[in-house]
Scaffold this motif. Structure first.
Motif, PDB file in Angstrom:
ATOM      1  N   ALA A 151       0.836  -1.212   0.000  1.00  0.00           N
ATOM      2  CA  ALA A 151       0.000   0.000   0.000  1.00  0.00           C
ATOM      3  C   ALA A 151       0.868   1.259   0.000  1.00  0.00           C
ATOM      4  O   ALA A 151       0.383   2.357  -0.280  1.00  0.00           O
ATOM      5  CB  ALA A 151      -0.931  -0.008   1.217  1.00  0.00           C
ATOM      6  N   SER A 152       2.146   1.090   0.328  1.00  0.00           N
ATOM      7  CA  SER A 152       3.078   2.216   0.295  1.00  0.00           C
ATOM      8  C   SER A 152       3.473   2.478  -1.157  1.00  0.00           C
ATOM      9  O   SER A 152       3.300   1.625  -2.020  1.00  0.00           O
ATOM     10  CB  SER A 152       4.324   1.891   1.134  1.00  0.00           C
ATOM     11  OG  SER A 152       3.955   1.535   2.461  1.00  0.00           O
ATOM     12  N   ASP A 153       4.043   3.655  -1.407  1.00  0.00           N
ATOM     13  CA  ASP A 153       4.384   3.998  -2.789  1.00  0.00           C
ATOM     14  C   ASP A 153       5.710   3.385  -3.225  1.00  0.00           C
ATOM     15  O   ASP A 153       5.892   3.015  -4.381  1.00  0.00           O
ATOM     16  CB  ASP A 153       4.470   5.525  -2.926  1.00  0.00           C
ATOM     17  CG  ASP A 153       3.136   6.171  -2.614  1.00  0.00           C
ATOM     18  OD1 ASP A 153       2.181   5.921  -3.372  1.00  0.00           O
ATOM     19  OD2 ASP A 153       3.034   6.888  -1.602  1.00  0.00           O
ATOM     20  N   ILE A 154       6.649   3.339  -2.275  1.00  0.00           N
ATOM     21  CA  ILE A 154       8.016   2.900  -2.587  1.00  0.00           C
ATOM     22  C   ILE A 154       8.474   1.963  -1.478  1.00  0.00           C
ATOM     23  O   ILE A 154       8.172   2.205  -0.301  1.00  0.00           O
ATOM     24  CB  ILE A 154       8.943   4.145  -2.665  1.00  0.00           C
ATOM     25  CG1 ILE A 154       8.546   5.034  -3.854  1.00  0.00           C
ATOM     26  CG2 ILE A 154      10.423   3.737  -2.755  1.00  0.00           C
ATOM     27  CD1 ILE A 154       9.091   6.440  -3.786  1.00  0.00           C
ATOM     28  N   ARG A 155       9.159   0.895  -1.859  1.00  0.00           N
ATOM     29  CA  ARG A 155       9.664  -0.060  -0.872  1.00  0.00           C
ATOM     30  C   ARG A 155      11.185  -0.125  -0.972  1.00  0.00           C
ATOM     31  O   ARG A 155      11.718  -0.361  -2.064  1.00  0.00           O
ATOM     32  CB  ARG A 155       9.076  -1.463  -1.142  1.00  0.00           C
ATOM     33  CG  ARG A 155       7.604  -1.591  -0.787  1.00  0.00           C
ATOM     34  CD  ARG A 155       6.897  -2.683  -1.562  1.00  0.00           C
ATOM     35  NE  ARG A 155       6.736  -2.309  -2.964  1.00  0.00           N
ATOM     36  CZ  ARG A 155       5.811  -1.459  -3.416  1.00  0.00           C
ATOM     37  NH1 ARG A 155       4.916  -0.950  -2.599  1.00  0.00           N
ATOM     38  NH2 ARG A 155       5.760  -1.123  -4.694  1.00  0.00           N
ATOM     39  N   ILE A 156      11.838   0.072   0.179  1.00  0.00           N
ATOM     40  CA  ILE A 156      13.285  -0.127   0.262  1.00  0.00           C
ATOM     41  C   ILE A 156      13.495  -1.224   1.299  1.00  0.00           C
ATOM     42  O   ILE A 156      12.923  -1.163   2.394  1.00  0.00           O
ATOM     43  CB  ILE A 156      14.013   1.158   0.711  1.00  0.00           C
ATOM     44  CG1 ILE A 156      13.677   2.327  -0.220  1.00  0.00           C
ATOM     45  CG2 ILE A 156      15.524   0.933   0.745  1.00  0.00           C
ATOM     46  CD1 ILE A 156      14.340   3.636   0.153  1.00  0.00           C
ATOM     47  N   ALA A 157      14.272  -2.234   0.939  1.00  0.00           N
ATOM     48  CA  ALA A 157      14.442  -3.365   1.869  1.00  0.00           C
ATOM     49  C   ALA A 157      15.892  -3.493   2.295  1.00  0.00           C
ATOM     50  O   ALA A 157      16.814  -3.289   1.500  1.00  0.00           O
ATOM     51  CB  ALA A 157      13.990  -4.659   1.190  1.00  0.00           C
ATOM     52  N   SER A 158      16.082  -3.855   3.562  1.00  0.00           N
ATOM     53  CA  SER A 158      17.435  -4.175   4.010  1.00  0.00           C
ATOM     54  C   SER A 158      17.729  -5.608   3.565  1.00  0.00           C
ATOM     55  O   SER A 158      16.817  -6.401   3.295  1.00  0.00           O
ATOM     56  CB  SER A 158      17.551  -4.024   5.532  1.00  0.00           C
ATOM     57  OG  SER A 158      17.388  -5.254   6.161  1.00  0.00           O
ATOM     58  N   MET A 159      19.010  -5.947   3.487  1.00  0.00           N
ATOM     59  CA  MET A 159      19.403  -7.296   3.060  1.00  0.00           C
ATOM     60  C   MET A 159      18.837  -8.357   3.994  1.00  0.00           C
ATOM     61  O   MET A 159      18.773  -9.529   3.633  1.00  0.00           O
ATOM     62  CB  MET A 159      20.939  -7.416   3.018  1.00  0.00           C
ATOM     63  CG  MET A 159      21.597  -6.566   1.946  1.00  0.00           C
ATOM     64  SD  MET A 159      21.000  -6.914   0.289  1.00  0.00           S
ATOM     65  CE  MET A 159      21.792  -8.471  -0.032  1.00  0.00           C
ATOM     66  N   SER A 160      18.409  -7.957   5.183  1.00  0.00           N
ATOM     67  CA  SER A 160      17.856  -8.927   6.139  1.00  0.00           C
ATOM     68  C   SER A 160      16.345  -9.126   5.955  1.00  0.00           C
ATOM     69  O   SER A 160      15.736  -9.893   6.691  1.00  0.00           O
ATOM     70  CB  SER A 160      18.118  -8.445   7.568  1.00  0.00           C
ATOM     71  OG  SER A 160      17.400  -7.241   7.802  1.00  0.00           O
ATOM     72  N   ALA A 161      15.763  -8.445   4.972  1.00  0.00           N
ATOM     73  CA  ALA A 161      14.303  -8.528   4.824  1.00  0.00           C
ATOM     74  C   ALA A 161      13.872  -9.909   4.324  1.00  0.00           C
ATOM     75  O   ALA A 161      14.597 -10.593   3.598  1.00  0.00           O
ATOM     76  CB  ALA A 161      13.814  -7.458   3.849  1.00  0.00           C
ATOM     77  N   SER A 162      12.690 -10.304   4.752  1.00  0.00           N
ATOM     78  CA  SER A 162      12.076 -11.532   4.260  1.00  0.00           C
ATOM     79  C   SER A 162      10.599 -11.196   4.110  1.00  0.00           C
ATOM     80  O   SER A 162       9.935 -10.837   5.082  1.00  0.00           O
ATOM     81  CB  SER A 162      12.285 -12.639   5.291  1.00  0.00           C
ATOM     82  OG  SER A 162      11.556 -13.786   4.917  1.00  0.00           O
ATOM     83  N   MET A 163      10.123 -11.279   2.869  1.00  0.00           N
ATOM     84  CA  MET A 163       8.761 -10.798   2.604  1.00  0.00           C
ATOM     85  C   MET A 163       7.890 -11.919   2.061  1.00  0.00           C
ATOM     86  O   MET A 163       8.378 -12.825   1.382  1.00  0.00           O
ATOM     87  CB  MET A 163       8.812  -9.646   1.595  1.00  0.00           C
ATOM     88  CG  MET A 163       9.677  -8.488   2.054  1.00  0.00           C
ATOM     89  SD  MET A 163       9.817  -7.178   0.822  1.00  0.00           S
ATOM     90  CE  MET A 163       8.166  -6.464   0.881  1.00  0.00           C
ATOM     91  N   GLY A 164       6.603 -11.837   2.319  1.00  0.00           N
ATOM     92  CA  GLY A 164       5.737 -12.848   1.745  1.00  0.00           C
ATOM     93  C   GLY A 164       4.292 -12.682   2.165  1.00  0.00           C
ATOM     94  O   GLY A 164       3.997 -12.123   3.224  1.00  0.00           O
ATOM     95  N   LEU A 165       3.415 -13.152   1.283  1.00  0.00           N
ATOM     96  CA  LEU A 165       1.991 -13.223   1.637  1.00  0.00           C
ATOM     97  C   LEU A 165       1.750 -14.678   2.021  1.00  0.00           C
ATOM     98  O   LEU A 165       1.524 -15.530   1.157  1.00  0.00           O
ATOM     99  CB  LEU A 165       1.121 -12.764   0.463  1.00  0.00           C
ATOM    100  CG  LEU A 165       1.242 -11.265   0.160  1.00  0.00           C
ATOM    101  CD1 LEU A 165       0.323 -10.850  -0.987  1.00  0.00           C
ATOM    102  CD2 LEU A 165       0.947 -10.405   1.388  1.00  0.00           C
ATOM    103  N   THR A 166       1.852 -14.924   3.312  1.00  0.00           N
ATOM    104  CA  THR A 166       1.876 -16.302   3.830  1.00  0.00           C
ATOM    105  C   THR A 166       0.504 -16.780   4.294  1.00  0.00           C
ATOM    106  O   THR A 166       0.379 -17.862   4.867  1.00  0.00           O
ATOM    107  CB  THR A 166       2.863 -16.362   5.014  1.00  0.00           C
ATOM    108  OG1 THR A 166       2.539 -15.296   5.917  1.00  0.00           O
ATOM    109  CG2 THR A 166       4.302 -16.163   4.565  1.00  0.00           C
ATOM    110  N   GLU A 167      -0.537 -15.986   4.058  1.00  0.00           N
ATOM    111  CA  GLU A 167      -1.845 -16.268   4.659  1.00  0.00           C
ATOM    112  C   GLU A 167      -2.424 -17.629   4.312  1.00  0.00           C
ATOM    113  O   GLU A 167      -3.076 -18.249   5.149  1.00  0.00           O
ATOM    114  CB  GLU A 167      -2.863 -15.179   4.252  1.00  0.00           C
ATOM    115  CG  GLU A 167      -2.648 -13.831   4.918  1.00  0.00           C
ATOM    116  CD  GLU A 167      -1.734 -12.901   4.146  1.00  0.00           C
ATOM    117  OE1 GLU A 167      -0.991 -13.384   3.256  1.00  0.00           O
ATOM    118  OE2 GLU A 167      -1.746 -11.699   4.432  1.00  0.00           O
ATOM    119  N   THR A 168      -2.225 -18.079   3.051  1.00  0.00           N
ATOM    120  CA  THR A 168      -2.869 -19.360   2.693  1.00  0.00           C
ATOM    121  C   THR A 168      -2.345 -20.494   3.566  1.00  0.00           C
ATOM    122  O   THR A 168      -3.020 -21.506   3.747  1.00  0.00           O
ATOM    123  CB  THR A 168      -2.665 -19.711   1.196  1.00  0.00           C
ATOM    124  OG1 THR A 168      -1.272 -19.703   0.912  1.00  0.00           O
ATOM    125  CG2 THR A 168      -3.390 -18.733   0.289  1.00  0.00           C
TER     126      THR A 168
END
Ligand code: COA
Length: 262
Positions: free
Chosen positions: A120-137
């Motif tokens: 929902a944000s306009d811009i995403r900056i991630a640190s090398m430690s980031a772990s992202m996912g849509l894990t809901e299912t």
């Protein structure tokens, strides 16, 4: 655990508001109190002319946000679950539609609603430690705060389906490769990189930024000709502004423009 007043830290520096989700002991998971705190900040930032850009991040080194608070969820009867989903979905839409840019500085786990907040944000900056996912299912539910709609619009439908159906997490490098994030950096540089980008945005005319965001968001949801009409109307709004004249004058006078948002 921080008390309710500290659940969202708010710092303002050089026209940039940094909102820090502050429940590090719960991986900054979003509960009802956090929803309320975020809503009230987003509402007040909308009408605060001194704030030009918002950065959202998470407290601590492990997590940006681990999504909805599953411990709170376990206590909720079904109507309360519906209320939560309704409120988080509309809050994230308000963030997407905020009249100022929002940068998500992803400092660790961003799962479920955590990734949806970044979408929902306009811009995403991630640190090398980031772990992202849509894990809901994996919890036998689906992304309910815009994830099924915003992820395919950002990474394409095939990749979004793969990530939502498997619930797989992606690291920072893969997030960059698939276009989920704009930029990656070392963890210690994350906030300075986000701030650098925010400051560059602050140098531009705020009415222009608001109209550009509106034209991109609204135009992408329609056909090209309607989108071009939206762009035209958005441009028209910038023409009578003092800032537009200031931009031209500063150029002619070989100095930096000073924009006031008028
Ligand atoms: N809601 C509430 N509490 C959460 C949470 C959530 N979404 N995610 C993590 N926490 C809590 C854990 O329960 C734990 O609390 P405890 O110390 O009281 O047991 C604490 O945060 C640390 O989490 P832990 O699981 O021990 O850390 P980890 O490094 O082993 O794993 C995650 C981190 C984020 C991978 C893991 O916590 C996780 O999978 N969380 C759920 C994420 C999720 O499915 N979100 C989608 C919600 S729809």
């Amino acid at each position: 655990m921080p008390d309710v007043d500290d659940i969202l830290k708010v710092e303002t520096e050089d026209r940039v508001a940094t909102l820090t989700l502050n429940r590090p002991g719960a991986m900054n998971a979003i509960n009802f109190d956090m929803l309320q705190a975020l809503r009230s900040q987003i509402e007040s930032i909308r009408f605060d002319p001194d704030i030009r850009v918002v950065i959202i991040t998470g407290a601590g080194e492990k997590a940006f946000c681990a999504g909805a608070d599953l411990k709170e969820r376990a206590t909720m009867p079904e109507p309360r679950v519906r209320e939560f989903i309704y409120k988080i979905r509309s809050l994230f839409s308000d963030i997407e539609l905020l009249n100022k840019p929002v940068i998500a500085a992803v400092n660790g786990f961003a799962l479920g609603g955590g990734t949806e907040l970044t979408l929902a944000s306009d811009i995403r900056i991630a640190s090398m430690s980031a772990s992202m996912g849509l894990t809901e299912t994996r919890l036998a539910i689906i992304p309910g705060a815009g994830g099924t709609q915003r992820l395919p619009r950002i990474v394409g439908r095939g990749k979004a389906k793969e990530l939502i159906f498997t619930g797989r997490r992606v690291d920072a490098r893969e997030a960059l490769d698939i276009g989920l994030v704009n930029k990656i950096c070392e963890p210690e540089l994350l906030m300075s990189e986000a701030m650098k980008m925010a400051q560059m945005i602050c140098e531009s005319g705020p009415i222009a930024i608001e109209q550009a965001k509106y034209a991109i968001n609204a135009g992408l949801e329609t056909d090209l000709n309607t989108g071009l009409a939206i762009e035209s109307n958005a441009y028209w709004i910038t023409i009578p502004t003092k800032d537009r004249m200031e931009g031209i004058t500063a150029f002619l006078e070989k100095r930096k423009p000073v924009y006031v948002g008028k």
